[in-house]
Structures are given as C-alpha cells and as structure tokens.
Scaffold this active site. Structure first.
Site, mmCIF file in Angstrom:
data_model
loop_
_atom_site.group_PDB
_atom_site.id
_atom_site.type_symbol
_atom_site.label_atom_id
_atom_site.label_comp_id
_atom_site.label_asym_id
_atom_site.label_seq_id
_atom_site.Cartn_x
_atom_site.Cartn_y
_atom_site.Cartn_z
ATOM 1 N N GLU A 127 15.073 -21.227 22.180
ATOM 2 C CA GLU A 127 15.411 -19.831 21.895
ATOM 3 C C GLU A 127 15.733 -19.133 23.204
ATOM 4 O O GLU A 127 15.116 -19.420 24.241
ATOM 5 C CB GLU A 127 14.252 -19.126 21.201
ATOM 6 C CG GLU A 127 13.907 -19.673 19.833
ATOM 7 C CD GLU A 127 12.763 -18.916 19.191
ATOM 8 O OE1 GLU A 127 13.034 -18.022 18.375
ATOM 9 O OE2 GLU A 127 11.596 -19.214 19.511
ATOM 10 N N LYS A 133 4.172 -20.191 6.839
ATOM 11 C CA LYS A 133 3.422 -20.688 7.981
ATOM 12 C C LYS A 133 2.925 -19.504 8.806
ATOM 13 O O LYS A 133 3.474 -18.394 8.676
ATOM 14 C CB LYS A 133 4.294 -21.621 8.823
ATOM 15 C CG LYS A 133 5.354 -20.918 9.677
ATOM 16 C CD LYS A 133 6.053 -21.911 10.562
ATOM 17 C CE LYS A 133 6.990 -21.231 11.522
ATOM 18 N NZ LYS A 133 6.364 -20.517 12.614
ATOM 19 N N LYS A 157 10.841 -20.430 24.574
ATOM 20 C CA LYS A 157 11.514 -19.134 24.559
ATOM 21 C C LYS A 157 12.090 -18.851 25.941
ATOM 22 O O LYS A 157 11.642 -19.402 26.942
ATOM 23 C CB LYS A 157 10.534 -18.037 24.140
ATOM 24 C CG LYS A 157 10.042 -18.190 22.708
ATOM 25 C CD LYS A 157 9.169 -17.013 22.286
ATOM 26 C CE LYS A 157 8.706 -17.163 20.844
ATOM 27 N NZ LYS A 157 9.847 -17.159 19.895
ATOM 28 N N ASP A 175 3.419 -22.795 16.866
ATOM 29 C CA ASP A 175 4.432 -22.019 16.151
ATOM 30 C C ASP A 175 5.605 -22.872 15.693
ATOM 31 O O ASP A 175 6.192 -22.613 14.636
ATOM 32 C CB ASP A 175 4.935 -20.892 17.066
ATOM 33 C CG ASP A 175 5.796 -19.876 16.328
ATOM 34 O OD1 ASP A 175 5.459 -19.556 15.172
ATOM 35 O OD2 ASP A 175 6.794 -19.411 16.903
ATOM 36 N N HIS A 181 11.090 -22.917 6.600
ATOM 37 C CA HIS A 181 12.487 -22.551 6.332
ATOM 38 C C HIS A 181 13.475 -23.527 6.959
ATOM 39 O O HIS A 181 14.617 -23.632 6.516
ATOM 40 C CB HIS A 181 12.770 -21.114 6.794
ATOM 41 C CG HIS A 181 12.802 -20.941 8.285
ATOM 42 N ND1 HIS A 181 11.673 -20.677 9.031
ATOM 43 C CD2 HIS A 181 13.824 -21.002 9.168
ATOM 44 C CE1 HIS A 181 12.001 -20.573 10.306
ATOM 45 N NE2 HIS A 181 13.287 -20.760 10.416
ATOM 46 N N LYS A 220 17.590 -25.669 5.554
ATOM 47 C CA LYS A 220 18.893 -25.608 6.207
ATOM 48 C C LYS A 220 19.757 -26.793 5.787
ATOM 49 O O LYS A 220 19.289 -27.925 5.690
ATOM 50 C CB LYS A 220 18.718 -25.595 7.733
ATOM 51 C CG LYS A 220 18.073 -24.312 8.262
ATOM 52 C CD LYS A 220 17.955 -24.350 9.764
ATOM 53 C CE LYS A 220 17.342 -23.061 10.302
ATOM 54 N NZ LYS A 220 18.206 -21.897 10.110
ATOM 55 N N ARG A 266 0.813 -1.223 0.000
ATOM 56 C CA ARG A 266 0.000 0.000 0.000
ATOM 57 C C ARG A 266 0.845 1.272 0.000
ATOM 58 O O ARG A 266 0.301 2.369 -0.147
ATOM 59 C CB ARG A 266 -0.923 0.002 1.226
ATOM 60 C CG ARG A 266 -2.036 -1.025 1.147
ATOM 61 C CD ARG A 266 -2.915 -0.975 2.385
ATOM 62 N NE ARG A 266 -2.179 -1.399 3.576
ATOM 63 C CZ ARG A 266 -2.721 -1.475 4.788
ATOM 64 N NH1 ARG A 266 -3.982 -1.149 4.974
ATOM 65 N NH2 ARG A 266 -1.993 -1.874 5.826
ATOM 66 N N HIS A 313 7.974 -27.255 12.191
ATOM 67 C CA HIS A 313 9.409 -27.531 12.208
ATOM 68 C C HIS A 313 9.735 -28.894 12.823
ATOM 69 O O HIS A 313 10.415 -29.723 12.211
ATOM 70 C CB HIS A 313 10.159 -26.457 12.995
ATOM 71 C CG HIS A 313 9.998 -25.074 12.460
ATOM 72 N ND1 HIS A 313 9.822 -24.814 11.123
ATOM 73 C CD2 HIS A 313 9.995 -23.866 13.073
ATOM 74 C CE1 HIS A 313 9.718 -23.498 10.942
ATOM 75 N NE2 HIS A 313 9.822 -22.919 12.107
#
Length: 513
Positions: free
Chosen positions: A243, A175, A365, A262, A205, A209, A68, A267
């Site tokens: 993470e 995703k 996390k 997630d 992704h 790898k 936009r 994954h």
C-alpha cells in the site's frame, strides 16, 4: 449476444444445473449492524444496489439497518441513496432504486438493548408477512470483534438466530478473526454456540476478487501450467500486498494490530493456499475448503525466525511528489509502540509438490506503490549455451498474477534481441482483464454478499482455516515480541533493509512490482 431478458435471467433458478448465467437470490433480507460505518457506506450499500441493478436480487428483498442514530426509515433511505450515488459501480436507475428502497427499514438501538432486538424481530416478521422475505435473514456484523459476543447473544435471545422449517438464518463476520490462536478459538466458540458452522460466513474480501478466483481457472483449466507448477521448476513464490498510504486517521485502531495480523493472517495465507492447493474433486465448497485446509496444515515457518522474517515501521519520506510524516508523527499513534507497518515472512509447504520451495509473504504501508501480486519465480535453465555477454541482463522466468490494480497475468521470459548478434533479454507477455473482456468485473463485496444470500460458502474461510492461519503466524508474533523494536524504513521505499537481508541470505531478491 442475446439480451439478458427477465426470462433468461431467471433460468438458473428453475434449473440449478445451468451454470452459464448468474443465479438470483431468493426471498430474503440483509440486516447490517454497524450501518453508520465506512464499510457499510462505501462497500455494502453500493454492492446491494449494484446486485439489484444487475437483476440478481428478488423483488421481495429487504435491507435493514441497525444503529444508535435517531433515524426513521426515510432517513436511512437517504443515507443509502447518498452512498449509492457516491460509490456504486453501476449507473443509477430510478426504477431500480424505487423497487429496492421499498424494502428499506431501520431499527434504532444499541447492542445491549433487549428492546431494540425485539423491535428488530418484529420488523423482520412484518417484512416476512408484507414483503415476502419468507423468514430468510442474513445478519452482517460490520462491527468491532469485541461486539460479536453481545450481538450473537442478542440474536439468540430474541430468537432471530433460529430458523423454522425451510427458512434460513446466516451470520456474516468481518475480519479480524481474533488477534491470536486463543482468541480466534474463543470467537469461533461464541459464534458457533449461536449459529452452526454452515451458517457462518467469514468475509475475506480478497477472495471475492475476480483475479483471485482466476487462480483456480489458470491452474485447473489449462494443461500448459500444471506440469511446471511444482518444486521441479519453481524456485520460490512471492506474494505481495503493498500500500502507498499511511495510517492517517486509523492510527488508534491499527496500534496493537499491525501488518502481519491485518493482512498476512488472512489475505496472504489464503492466497498461498489457492496457489499451493491440489486440484479439488469439484468446485463445491466442501471440496475447495478441504484442499485449502491440507495446504495450511502443511505450511510451516522457515527457521530461525530471526533470519527468515522482517518487520518495520515507516518513517518520514516522499510518497510520489508529496512529503509525508513517519508513523511516530501520525496523530493518535503511541510513539513507544512496536506495532509494525511492514511484515515479511518465509514459509514452506511440507508436501511432495512444494518440498524445498520457499513462499515469501510481505505486506506494508507507505511502500513504493499500491500493488497486490503473486509471482512464481522459476529456476534457471540448467544449461545456457550462451556467452555471458549474450545474457547479461537475463533474469529468472516468472509468472505474475496481478490481483490489483491493472488486473491480469504477466509471463516473463528471455527472447532474442533483433539484430545480427545473439543477445537475449527479458520480455513480458501480458494478459489484461480490461483489454481481454468487455464485461466489467463486479466488486468483491457484490460477489460475496450474493454468495451469502445464495448459501454458497466456497469463498469463505471456515473455522479450521482461521485457526491454522493463526498457528502459522503466532510463533512469528511471539518471536517479534521478544526481539526489540521494528526497523525503520523511509516512506516511498520498499521496506526495511532487514527484508532485503532476509532474501539475500537465501541468494534471492524481492521483485520490484
């Protein structure tokens, strides 16, 4: 080593049987919806430049942005230039940039704007005629899933989804692929009503790898590992994606999604499929996908779920030398939310090879450090002719595939300590990508974007894989919804106590990567 001249770079195009060199994409364009987002700026645009810099894009390639913003082609070129300078993996070369930027175009508009998609159609037709893209166009939907239906419908209405003759049209979807089985099926129906399944590329992704792809090489190129890759020798498998960061500014987006949706649904279940699959007839996409589907079809939750799953939310604590706030204090997060930032589940693959071997998947996390790894932990030797004092510190053998960081493979086994006494301790035999190869690994998005342009779907999950993954995860999510709030774990640790208890019930413990 001979220099990579234009002649030997182009050989694979003339002879597709030559697998020694990378194949180069043919004439085409890549259209990015959501071109103003972080994914486009940090990953997609730099990956396109890196592919061009490696000689893997044709002179006729074009990159088209759709958003936009009140930009013209030059404004868009400046955005791409800044993204490349900041995030590209390969050195900046002016000659490569000049050739690539000649194919940049920008179309202003919103997803519900018919006229904007008509302008996009005209822009691509002009590129076909003037730049030689030959009617081959890939549409990258780097947008929220709720926008997929309207974008797909606009591509259908404007005729952009329909190819003529030998031309091709492909759609790339990021995703999450839905938030449960029902929504995934609805999303698949929407996308497949516009694009046939062979033209749909669902990006995960992780599958791009190098270390993930090396799972196939490790298993099927080496006779050494195949005999022990089964329940006869493997005690259990741990797949971890940890993470060390918190939600930060993504708290509003993350609420309602959680760690299991997630990461585990896509994954980690894809990694499980690659570890547990049988040897494919060939590495053609259809054969690889068939073997992964067999594994996911045979994968079940270990019951009861209350004892074989764990979830948590991070609290305040220390991340290294930095004191960090807990999830409830993150800006934009609902303090009454039960969305988990840590998830662990136990699965079994109901097949002859893996009967009785639990697969433990965990992600979180604000954990101890950033690491993704797959660990095959082997059974103990049936007889140890040593005194307890000789093997006091000896643990189980393990083969650990490090996906990130420090990509490589570690084999843990017992060895005699130098000296006059018989004392056995754990040692590690280590293979590191960085030390073994002089070539730098391409970013995952480089490989995946090139595969889209080549029409190579090997690394992309198909409908059946997505839906089977949700069939595995949905019962866990339903059970959690009925069983109160997640446990709290201190930031910088390795998750809630319930995760350790889950393993202790089975007489096992989590690895400390």
């Amino acid at each position: 080593m001979a220099a990579k001249t234009e002649e030997n770079w182009s050989n694979p195009l003339r002879d597709p049987r030559d697998k020694r060199l990378p194949r180069i994409a043919g004439p085409c364009s890549l259209v990015i919806f959501g071109v103003t987002g972080d994914l486009a700026r940090k990953k997609l645009m730099p990956a396109v430049y890196d592919l061009a810099n490696r000689g893997l894009l044709p002179p006729s390639f074009a990159l088209v942005g759709f958003a936009r913003r009140d930009w013209d082609d030059e404004d868009f070129g400046k955005v791409v230039h800044d993204a490349v300078q900041a995030h590209a993996r390969t050195p900046f070369r002016e000659d490569v940039w000049e050739r690539l930027s000649e194919g940049f175009r920008f179309v202003q508009g919103s997803f519900d704007d018919d006229a904007a998609f008509d302008r996009l159609r005209d822009t691509l037709a002009t590129l076909d005629a003037e730049r030689g893209t030959d009617g081959n166009h890939a549409f990258y939907l780097s947008v929220p899933p709720k926008a997929f239906p309207v974008v797909c419908e606009q591509l259908r209405r404007s005729g952009l989804a329909t190819a003529q003759g030998d031309q091709w049209r492909r759609v790339v979807i990021e995703k999450p692929f839905g938030h449960d089985l029902e929504s995934a099926r609805e999303l698949n129906q929407v996308v497949n009503s516009v694009f046939p399944e062979q033209s749909v590329f669902r990006i995960d992704h992780y599958l791009g790898k190098e270390t993930v792809q090396n799972i196939l090489a490790l298993r099927f190129a080496n006779q050494l590992f195949d005999p022990v890759w089964s329940s006869h020798y493997v005690d259990h498998v741990q797949i971890t994606m940890a993470e060390d960061i918190g939600l930060g500014g993504r708290a509003g987006y993350y609420d309602g999604i959680g760690a299991a949706r997630d990461v585990i649904q896509n994954h980690l279940l894809q990694l499980l499929a690659l570890v547990a699959m049988e040897e494919p007839v060939s590495f053609e996409p259809r054969e690889l996908q068939a073997e992964k589907i067999k594994v996911l079809s045979a994968t079940k939750n270990i019951l009861p779920l209350t004892e074989h799953t764990a979830r948590g939310q991070y609290g305040a604590g220390w991340q290294g030398s930095e004191q960090v706030v807990g999830l409830k204090e993150e800006e934009g997060f609902d303090t009454d939310s039960n969305t988990e930032t840590y998830a662990a589940i136990a699965l079994e693959v109901d097949s002859r090879r893996w009967a009785g071997v639990p697969f433990y998947l965990r992600t979180g996390k604000r954990l101890g450090r950033r690491v993704t790894e797959i660990a095959l932990v082997f059974k103990r030797a049936p007889h140890l002719p040593f005194d307890k004092t000789m093997t006091e510190e000896l643990s189980q053998n393990a083969l650990v595939i490090r996906v990130q960081p420090d990509e490589g493979i570690t084999l843990r086994f017992g060895s005699k300590v130098p000296g006059s006494s018989m004392e056995v301790r754990d040692v590690n035999m280590d293979f590191s990508y960085g030390q073994a190869f002089t070539e730098s690994s391409p970013e995952a998005y480089e490989r995946l974007i090139l595969d889209v342009l080549l029409g190579e779907p090997s690394l992309f999950p198909v409908n059946a894989e997505v839906e089977l993954s949700w069939e595995i995860l949905d019962p866990v999510l339903d059970a959690w919804a009925e069983n109160g709030s997640p446990d709290t774990y201190e930031a910088g640790t390795w998750g809630p106590d319930s995760a350790d208890t889950m393993m202790e019930r089975a007489g096992r413990q989590w690895r400390r990567p």
